[in-house]
Design a protein around this motif. Structure first.
Motif, PDB file in Angstrom:
ATOM      1  N   ARG A  53       0.841  -1.217   0.000  1.00  0.00           N
ATOM      2  CA  ARG A  53       0.000   0.000   0.000  1.00  0.00           C
ATOM      3  C   ARG A  53       0.861   1.245   0.000  1.00  0.00           C
ATOM      4  N   LEU A  54       1.954   1.238   0.722  1.00  0.00           N
ATOM      5  CA  LEU A  54       2.882   2.375   0.702  1.00  0.00           C
ATOM      6  C   LEU A  54       3.471   2.560  -0.693  1.00  0.00           C
ATOM      7  N   SER A  55       3.815   1.464  -1.344  1.00  0.00           N
ATOM      8  CA  SER A  55       4.370   1.528  -2.692  1.00  0.00           C
ATOM      9  C   SER A  55       3.370   2.110  -3.682  1.00  0.00           C
ATOM     10  N   THR A  56       2.108   1.674  -3.584  1.00  0.00           N
ATOM     11  CA  THR A  56       1.059   2.204  -4.475  1.00  0.00           C
ATOM     12  C   THR A  56       0.879   3.700  -4.285  1.00  0.00           C
ATOM     13  N   GLU A  57       0.826   4.137  -3.027  1.00  0.00           N
ATOM     14  CA  GLU A  57       0.638   5.564  -2.768  1.00  0.00           C
ATOM     15  C   GLU A  57       1.863   6.357  -3.203  1.00  0.00           C
ATOM     16  N   ALA A  58       3.043   5.813  -3.014  1.00  0.00           N
ATOM     17  CA  ALA A  58       4.267   6.492  -3.443  1.00  0.00           C
ATOM     18  C   ALA A  58       4.253   6.709  -4.955  1.00  0.00           C
ATOM     19  N   LYS A  59       3.836   5.688  -5.717  1.00  0.00           N
ATOM     20  CA  LYS A  59       3.764   5.814  -7.171  1.00  0.00           C
ATOM     21  C   LYS A  59       2.791   6.915  -7.580  1.00  0.00           C
ATOM     22  N   ILE A  60       1.631   6.944  -6.936  1.00  0.00           N
ATOM     23  CA  ILE A  60       0.613   7.957  -7.256  1.00  0.00           C
ATOM     24  C   ILE A  60       1.149   9.355  -6.957  1.00  0.00           C
ATOM     25  N   LEU A  61       1.768   9.522  -5.801  1.00  0.00           N
ATOM     26  CA  LEU A  61       2.279  10.840  -5.411  1.00  0.00           C
ATOM     27  C   LEU A  61       3.425  11.286  -6.324  1.00  0.00           C
ATOM     28  N   LEU A  62       4.269  10.365  -6.722  1.00  0.00           N
ATOM     29  CA  LEU A  62       5.380  10.715  -7.613  1.00  0.00           C
ATOM     30  C   LEU A  62       4.877  11.140  -8.984  1.00  0.00           C
ATOM     31  N   LYS A  63       3.836  10.469  -9.471  1.00  0.00           N
ATOM     32  CA  LYS A  63       3.331  10.748 -10.819  1.00  0.00           C
ATOM     33  C   LYS A  63       2.359  11.922 -10.858  1.00  0.00           C
ATOM     34  N   HIS A  64       1.629  12.160  -9.783  1.00  0.00           N
ATOM     35  CA  HIS A  64       0.505  13.086  -9.876  1.00  0.00           C
ATOM     36  C   HIS A  64       0.549  14.239  -8.879  1.00  0.00           C
ATOM     37  N   THR A  65       1.703  14.480  -8.270  1.00  0.00           N
ATOM     38  CA  THR A  65       1.895  15.693  -7.473  1.00  0.00           C
ATOM     39  C   THR A  65       3.239  16.309  -7.852  1.00  0.00           C
ATOM     40  N   ASP A  66       3.422  17.551  -7.447  1.00  0.00           N
ATOM     41  CA  ASP A  66       4.714  18.203  -7.658  1.00  0.00           C
ATOM     42  C   ASP A  66       5.532  18.233  -6.368  1.00  0.00           C
ATOM     43  N   TRP A  67       5.154  17.389  -5.395  1.00  0.00           N
ATOM     44  CA  TRP A  67       5.912  17.335  -4.146  1.00  0.00           C
ATOM     45  C   TRP A  67       7.309  16.798  -4.418  1.00  0.00           C
ATOM     46  N   SER A  68       8.253  17.251  -3.639  1.00  0.00           N
ATOM     47  CA  SER A  68       9.604  16.721  -3.762  1.00  0.00           C
ATOM     48  C   SER A  68       9.624  15.283  -3.255  1.00  0.00           C
ATOM     49  N   VAL A  69      10.642  14.541  -3.666  1.00  0.00           N
ATOM     50  CA  VAL A  69      10.776  13.156  -3.198  1.00  0.00           C
ATOM     51  C   VAL A  69      10.933  13.130  -1.683  1.00  0.00           C
ATOM     52  N   SER A  70      11.601  14.121  -1.154  1.00  0.00           N
ATOM     53  CA  SER A  70      11.785  14.200   0.295  1.00  0.00           C
ATOM     54  C   SER A  70      10.446  14.394   1.007  1.00  0.00           C
ATOM     55  N   GLU A  71       9.579  15.245   0.445  1.00  0.00           N
ATOM     56  CA  GLU A  71       8.258  15.470   1.040  1.00  0.00           C
ATOM     57  C   GLU A  71       7.415  14.202   0.992  1.00  0.00           C
ATOM     58  N   ILE A  72       7.492  13.482  -0.107  1.00  0.00           N
ATOM     59  CA  ILE A  72       6.742  12.230  -0.240  1.00  0.00           C
ATOM     60  C   ILE A  72       7.254  11.207   0.764  1.00  0.00           C
ATOM     61  N   SER A  73       8.573  11.116   0.881  1.00  0.00           N
ATOM     62  CA  SER A  73       9.186  10.199   1.842  1.00  0.00           C
ATOM     63  C   SER A  73       8.703  10.497   3.255  1.00  0.00           C
ATOM     64  N   ASP A  74       8.688  11.771   3.602  1.00  0.00           N
ATOM     65  CA  ASP A  74       8.292  12.180   4.946  1.00  0.00           C
ATOM     66  C   ASP A  74       6.814  11.891   5.193  1.00  0.00           C
ATOM     67  N   SER A  75       5.967  12.182   4.211  1.00  0.00           N
ATOM     68  CA  SER A  75       4.521  11.976   4.395  1.00  0.00           C
ATOM     69  C   SER A  75       4.180  10.499   4.547  1.00  0.00           C
ATOM     70  N   LEU A  76       5.006   9.625   3.972  1.00  0.00           N
ATOM     71  CA  LEU A  76       4.765   8.182   4.074  1.00  0.00           C
ATOM     72  C   LEU A  76       5.417   7.569   5.309  1.00  0.00           C
ATOM     73  N   GLY A  77       6.044   8.418   6.131  1.00  0.00           N
ATOM     74  CA  GLY A  77       6.544   7.951   7.420  1.00  0.00           C
ATOM     75  C   GLY A  77       7.930   7.366   7.427  1.00  0.00           C
ATOM     76  N   PHE A  78       8.724   7.617   6.385  1.00  0.00           N
ATOM     77  CA  PHE A  78      10.100   7.102   6.363  1.00  0.00           C
ATOM     78  C   PHE A  78      11.010   7.999   7.184  1.00  0.00           C
ATOM     79  N   ASP A  79      11.973   7.368   7.846  1.00  0.00           N
ATOM     80  CA  ASP A  79      12.874   8.117   8.729  1.00  0.00           C
ATOM     81  C   ASP A  79      13.739   9.101   7.959  1.00  0.00           C
ATOM     82  N   ASP A  80      14.169   8.691   6.779  1.00  0.00           N
ATOM     83  CA  ASP A  80      15.011   9.580   5.979  1.00  0.00           C
ATOM     84  C   ASP A  80      14.854   9.217   4.508  1.00  0.00           C
ATOM     85  N   LEU A  81      15.372  10.072   3.643  1.00  0.00           N
ATOM     86  CA  LEU A  81      15.221   9.902   2.202  1.00  0.00           C
ATOM     87  C   LEU A  81      15.919   8.641   1.710  1.00  0.00           C
ATOM     88  N   ALA A  82      17.072   8.323   2.298  1.00  0.00           N
ATOM     89  CA  ALA A  82      17.818   7.126   1.871  1.00  0.00           C
ATOM     90  C   ALA A  82      16.998   5.860   2.111  1.00  0.00           C
TER      91      ALA A  82
END
Length: 297
Positions: free
Chosen positions: A248-277
């Motif tokens: 489910r996290l992977s599906t939402e990540a794909k949607i956010l990457l394709k259909h928002t202008d959020w940075s990868v860092s913002e997407i990472s943070d919104s999905l609850g990852f500790d850091d971008l790496a």
């Protein structure tokens, strides 16, 4: 996200009075009546309204991350949380579609359209119809079309019933193995877990944060041991708790990457990852691509 008001304004250059002034916020249209209007290709974005379509013709629909080629008579259901689009309509396309907001089923009717099994199944809500099934569906759309243009004081109550019948017909046509039943504890726990998981999506703003992300967090919320939760999910779905969460996290990540202008860092943070790496490693493991490259392809 496209609102239902924006949908009317760009699709028909008007906001019908029976949408603007009724609590139901519902309308129904014949597809062939829209073909004489010059329309841009619909954007692959989330809308804030539900849509049910009886489509007669050939086209390619993009639903979430899936592409579905349809031909003949097809019944399709579109949920506001899932982006969708389709190719331009051809002159021989026919059918109906109706649009409505969640509020249409609030009040005395109380059909919880968000949590119908139709949208909790692994099967996409797209149904190829036999001749007899198409006649049955077309009859319901004809009734809705007749009522929405009539003056009967209780017309929206009738329309709610017709729209509900479309949903329950579709669920009857779904393979039984794709509809969870509430017969035993494992299935009840599975449904509670899936509801908790799905209630966190879609992520609307980059400042949103997931409440539950780890298996033990879900288990604590359901008040069971994490190992028991895992056994229940494995028994009913064949997948572990972590697999459900990661998919489910992977599906939402794909949607956010394709259909928002959020940075990868913002997407990472919104999905609850500790850091971008950590997010980059997770996404590449799930898709084989790093997030930046996935966004470009």
């Amino acid at each position: 996200m496209e609102t239902i008001e924006q949908f009317y304004q760009h699709k028909f250059n008007e906001l019908p009075g029976n949408l603007e002034y009724t609590i139901g916020q519902f309308n129904v249209f014949r597809i062939e009546n829209r073909l004489d209007r010059k329309e841009e290709l619909p954007l692959h974005v989330r809308r804030n309204f539900f849509k049910i379509m009886l489509f007669s013709g050939e086209n390619v629909f993009k639903y979430g991350n899936e592409e579905i080629k349809v031909e003949g008579n097809t019944l399709l259901f579109f949920h506001p949380d899932i982006p969708y689009s389709y190719q331009p309509l051809t002159s021989d396309t026919k059918g109906f579609f109706c649009v409505f907001k969640r509020e249409f089923f609030l009040g005395s009717h109380k059909l919880d359209v968000d949590n119908l099994s139709l949208f909790r199944s692994s099967v996409l809500p797209v149904f190829k119809l036999s001749t007899d099934d198409c006649k049955e569906v077309k009859n319901l759309f004809d009734k809705m079309f007749q009522e929405v243009n009539g003056n009967y004081i209780y017309k929206y109550d009738l329309i709610r019933n017709y729209a509900s019948e479309l949903y329950f017909l579709a669920m009857k046509w779904m393979p039984p193995e794709n509809l969870f039943q509430y017969g035993d504890a494992s299935k009840r726990i599975t449904m509670v877990f899936l509801e908790l998981l799905e209630q966190q999506f879609p992520i609307q703003y980059s400042t949103d944060k997931l409440k539950f992300r780890l298996p033990n967090e879900f288990a604590e919320k359901i008040s069971i041991h994490v190992n028991y939760l895992n056994r229940c999910l494995k028994k009913v779905t064949g997948k572990t708790t972590s697999q459900h969460i990661m998919e489910r996290l992977s599906t939402e990540a794909k949607i956010l990457l394709k259909h928002t202008d959020w940075s990868v860092s913002e997407i990472s943070d919104s999905l609850g990852f500790d850091d971008l790496a950590h997010f980059n490693k997770f996404f590449k493991k799930q898709t084989g691509l790093n997030p930046t490259f996935f966004r470009l392809v």
